[in-house]
Design an enzyme around this catalytic site. Structure first.
Site, mmCIF file in Angstrom:
data_model
loop_
_atom_site.group_PDB
_atom_site.id
_atom_site.type_symbol
_atom_site.label_atom_id
_atom_site.label_comp_id
_atom_site.label_asym_id
_atom_site.label_seq_id
_atom_site.Cartn_x
_atom_site.Cartn_y
_atom_site.Cartn_z
ATOM 1 N N ARG A 143 10.758 -1.231 12.211
ATOM 2 C CA ARG A 143 9.411 -0.738 12.560
ATOM 3 C C ARG A 143 8.875 -1.606 13.689
ATOM 4 O O ARG A 143 8.926 -2.833 13.609
ATOM 5 C CB ARG A 143 8.496 -0.776 11.324
ATOM 6 C CG ARG A 143 7.328 0.177 11.453
ATOM 7 C CD ARG A 143 6.520 0.248 10.185
ATOM 8 N NE ARG A 143 5.229 -0.387 10.373
ATOM 9 C CZ ARG A 143 4.253 -0.373 9.477
ATOM 10 N NH1 ARG A 143 4.437 0.222 8.315
ATOM 11 N NH2 ARG A 143 3.114 -0.966 9.738
ATOM 12 N N ARG A 186 11.593 -6.247 6.366
ATOM 13 C CA ARG A 186 11.595 -4.824 6.687
ATOM 14 C C ARG A 186 11.881 -4.607 8.171
ATOM 15 O O ARG A 186 12.581 -3.677 8.555
ATOM 16 C CB ARG A 186 10.248 -4.183 6.315
ATOM 17 C CG ARG A 186 10.276 -2.666 6.498
ATOM 18 C CD ARG A 186 8.982 -2.004 6.096
ATOM 19 N NE ARG A 186 7.881 -2.464 6.927
ATOM 20 C CZ ARG A 186 6.619 -2.165 6.718
ATOM 21 N NH1 ARG A 186 6.277 -1.421 5.676
ATOM 22 N NH2 ARG A 186 5.685 -2.610 7.522
ATOM 23 N N LYS A 210 0.834 -1.201 0.000
ATOM 24 C CA LYS A 210 0.000 0.000 0.000
ATOM 25 C C LYS A 210 0.873 1.258 0.000
ATOM 26 O O LYS A 210 0.631 2.184 -0.766
ATOM 27 C CB LYS A 210 -0.928 0.033 1.229
ATOM 28 C CG LYS A 210 -1.928 -1.117 1.290
ATOM 29 C CD LYS A 210 -2.889 -0.968 2.466
ATOM 30 C CE LYS A 210 -2.226 -1.058 3.823
ATOM 31 N NZ LYS A 210 -1.584 -2.369 4.111
ATOM 32 N N ARG A 213 -1.529 -8.728 12.975
ATOM 33 C CA ARG A 213 -2.015 -7.755 11.981
ATOM 34 C C ARG A 213 -2.744 -8.469 10.853
ATOM 35 O O ARG A 213 -3.770 -7.978 10.359
ATOM 36 C CB ARG A 213 -0.837 -6.941 11.428
ATOM 37 C CG ARG A 213 -0.342 -5.894 12.419
ATOM 38 C CD ARG A 213 1.108 -5.492 12.189
ATOM 39 N NE ARG A 213 1.356 -4.860 10.914
ATOM 40 C CZ ARG A 213 2.556 -4.781 10.330
ATOM 41 N NH1 ARG A 213 3.624 -5.327 10.916
ATOM 42 N NH2 ARG A 213 2.698 -4.174 9.171
ATOM 43 N N ARG A 258 -10.723 0.922 7.110
ATOM 44 C CA ARG A 258 -10.206 -0.374 7.494
ATOM 45 C C ARG A 258 -11.217 -1.181 8.312
ATOM 46 O O ARG A 258 -10.930 -2.298 8.714
ATOM 47 C CB ARG A 258 -8.984 -0.103 8.363
ATOM 48 C CG ARG A 258 -7.826 -1.015 8.209
ATOM 49 C CD ARG A 258 -6.736 -0.346 9.048
ATOM 50 N NE ARG A 258 -5.558 -1.120 9.143
ATOM 51 C CZ ARG A 258 -4.398 -0.790 8.569
ATOM 52 N NH1 ARG A 258 -4.280 0.265 7.801
ATOM 53 N NH2 ARG A 258 -3.353 -1.518 8.778
HETATM 54 P P1 AP5 Z 1 4.622 -1.543 1.983
HETATM 55 O O1 AP5 Z 1 4.498 -0.760 0.735
HETATM 56 O O2 AP5 Z 1 5.114 -0.865 3.200
HETATM 57 O O3 AP5 Z 1 3.251 -2.300 2.296
HETATM 58 P P2 AP5 Z 1 2.005 -1.841 3.153
HETATM 59 O O4 AP5 Z 1 0.841 -2.535 2.572
HETATM 60 O O5 AP5 Z 1 1.982 -0.349 3.236
HETATM 61 O O6 AP5 Z 1 2.388 -2.499 4.533
HETATM 62 P P3 AP5 Z 1 2.254 -1.917 6.007
HETATM 63 O O7 AP5 Z 1 3.102 -2.741 6.874
HETATM 64 O O8 AP5 Z 1 2.453 -0.441 6.039
HETATM 65 O O9 AP5 Z 1 0.727 -2.240 6.254
HETATM 66 P P4 AP5 Z 1 -0.116 -2.206 7.527
HETATM 67 O O10 AP5 Z 1 -1.493 -2.170 6.965
HETATM 68 O O11 AP5 Z 1 0.194 -3.292 8.462
HETATM 69 O O12 AP5 Z 1 0.355 -0.897 8.282
HETATM 70 P P5 AP5 Z 1 -0.210 0.584 8.465
HETATM 71 O O13 AP5 Z 1 0.946 1.469 8.562
HETATM 72 O O14 AP5 Z 1 -1.279 0.877 7.476
HETATM 73 O O15 AP5 Z 1 5.536 -2.799 1.668
HETATM 74 C C1 AP5 Z 1 5.927 -3.707 2.697
HETATM 75 C C2 AP5 Z 1 7.384 -4.139 2.445
HETATM 76 O O16 AP5 Z 1 7.439 -4.873 1.215
HETATM 77 C C3 AP5 Z 1 8.349 -2.961 2.272
HETATM 78 O O17 AP5 Z 1 9.582 -3.294 2.831
HETATM 79 C C4 AP5 Z 1 8.436 -2.813 0.754
HETATM 80 O O18 AP5 Z 1 9.666 -2.270 0.357
HETATM 81 C C5 AP5 Z 1 8.277 -4.238 0.273
HETATM 82 N N1 AP5 Z 1 7.633 -4.342 -1.041
HETATM 83 C C6 AP5 Z 1 6.645 -3.550 -1.543
HETATM 84 N N2 AP5 Z 1 6.295 -3.948 -2.780
HETATM 85 C C7 AP5 Z 1 7.072 -5.024 -3.066
HETATM 86 C C8 AP5 Z 1 7.175 -5.887 -4.221
HETATM 87 N N3 AP5 Z 1 6.404 -5.709 -5.309
HETATM 88 N N4 AP5 Z 1 8.063 -6.899 -4.153
HETATM 89 C C9 AP5 Z 1 8.840 -7.073 -3.044
HETATM 90 N N5 AP5 Z 1 8.810 -6.292 -1.947
HETATM 91 C C10 AP5 Z 1 7.924 -5.279 -1.955
HETATM 92 O O19 AP5 Z 1 -0.913 0.492 9.884
HETATM 93 C C11 AP5 Z 1 -0.120 0.297 11.052
HETATM 94 C C12 AP5 Z 1 -1.016 0.296 12.280
HETATM 95 O O20 AP5 Z 1 -1.652 1.584 12.402
HETATM 96 C C13 AP5 Z 1 -2.185 -0.696 12.257
HETATM 97 O O21 AP5 Z 1 -1.773 -1.988 12.696
HETATM 98 C C14 AP5 Z 1 -3.165 -0.028 13.220
HETATM 99 O O22 AP5 Z 1 -2.762 -0.230 14.539
HETATM 100 C C15 AP5 Z 1 -2.983 1.454 12.876
HETATM 101 N N6 AP5 Z 1 -3.914 1.890 11.828
HETATM 102 C C16 AP5 Z 1 -3.580 2.371 10.580
HETATM 103 N N7 AP5 Z 1 -4.670 2.700 9.878
HETATM 104 C C17 AP5 Z 1 -5.741 2.439 10.691
HETATM 105 C C18 AP5 Z 1 -7.138 2.560 10.526
HETATM 106 N N8 AP5 Z 1 -7.672 3.020 9.385
HETATM 107 N N9 AP5 Z 1 -7.929 2.189 11.560
HETATM 108 C C19 AP5 Z 1 -7.408 1.725 12.718
HETATM 109 N N10 AP5 Z 1 -6.073 1.574 12.940
HETATM 110 C C20 AP5 Z 1 -5.248 1.937 11.930
HETATM 111 MG MG MG Z 2 2.007 1.057 4.778
#
Ligand code: AP5
Ligand code: MG
Length: 195
Positions: free
Chosen positions: A137, A131, A14, A148, A92
């Site tokens: 992180r 990562r 994402k 998660r 979400r």
């Molecule tokens: P990346 O692009 O970072 O993927 P991502 O989907 O953004 O993964 P996240 O870990 O950020 O998702 P998440 O949903 O757990 O976390 P969020 O920050 O939203 O890619 C991941 C890795 O893969 C990177 O190292 C990248 O380089 C690599 N990669 C990417 N594409 C690739 C490819 N094609 N091939 C190989 N490698 C690749 O949320 C964190 C926390 O915040 C949640 O757990 C919750 O507590 C809170 N939160 C956030 N939003 C809400 C909400 N709306 N409601 C309630 N709580 C929330």
């Molecule tokens: Mg993310």
């Protein structure tokens, strides 16, 4: 003006794809995880309330996240209302999705497309563990990654039906190189988004 959101499990790309799509379409990339991590780093009240949920891999309560998003996209009575954006990680939960839908109707800003990135679970875990080793992180430990993923299945996966029934879901294979995924997303978006 481009209004879309990325709906996908942890590690699906994402953040990676969201930044590229936002740049290409000239809109802000609003990632609720990044915004929350910034609040935690700054030690705000919201950050203090969010931290324990995030460290455990659980969702931050809906009301806190909705307030935070409203302050960014507008509509809380202060400032402008954004015309375009790429949302990453919001909505979400069904409560958040219903809020976003009502917001879109109220301000004539319904979403054009919801991009769903599909990646097998073992690849998600592999990416996030890597990562965690490289960037530290705090929620990228194997135990929290599993939580998660479970939270995604329970709370967020049901949104796929919500958006599919509205005819705006775009399913994209999220495996392969970052460039390949971007091109697949753009191809899928083409019929959905006004030029
Ligand atoms: P990346 O692009 O970072 O993927 P991502 O989907 O953004 O993964 P996240 O870990 O950020 O998702 P998440 O949903 O757990 O976390 P969020 O920050 O939203 O890619 C991941 C890795 O893969 C990177 O190292 C990248 O380089 C690599 N990669 C990417 N594409 C690739 C490819 N094609 N091939 C190989 N490698 C690749 O949320 C964190 C926390 O915040 C949640 O757990 C919750 O507590 C809170 N939160 C956030 N939003 C809400 C909400 N709306 N409601 C309630 N709580 C929330
Ligand atoms: Mg993310």
């Amino acid at each position: 003006m481009f209004r879309a959101l990325l709906l996908a499990p942890p590690g699906a790309g994402k953040g990676t794809q969201g930044q590229r799509l936002a740049d290409r379409h000239g809109v802000p990339h609003l990632a609720t995880g990044d915004l929350l991590r910034d609040h935690v780093a700054r030690g705000t009240d919201l950050g203090k309330q969010a931290k324990s949920h995030m460290d455990a891999g659980r969702l931050v309560p809906d009301d806190l996240v909705i307030d935070m998003v409203l302050r960014k996209i507008g509509g809380d009575g202060t400032g402008e209302i954004l015309e375009g954006f790429l949302l990453d990680g919001f909505p979400r939960t069904l409560t958040q999705a219903r809020f976003a839908y009502e917001w879109g109707l109220q301000f004539k800003r319904t979403f054009h497309a919801v991009i769903m990135l599909e990646v097998p679970e073992d690849e998600l875990v592999r990416r996030l563990v890597q990562r965690g080793e490289e960037q530290g992180r705090s929620d990228d430990t194997e135990e929290v990654i599993r939580e998660r993923l479970a939270v995604y299945e329970d709370n967020t996966a049901p949104l796929v039906d919500f958006y599919e029934s509205r005819g705006i879901l775009v399913r994209v294979d999220g495996t392969g190189t970052v460039d390949e995924v971007t091109e697949r997303i753009e191809a899928g978006l083409e019929p959905m988004v006004p030029a």
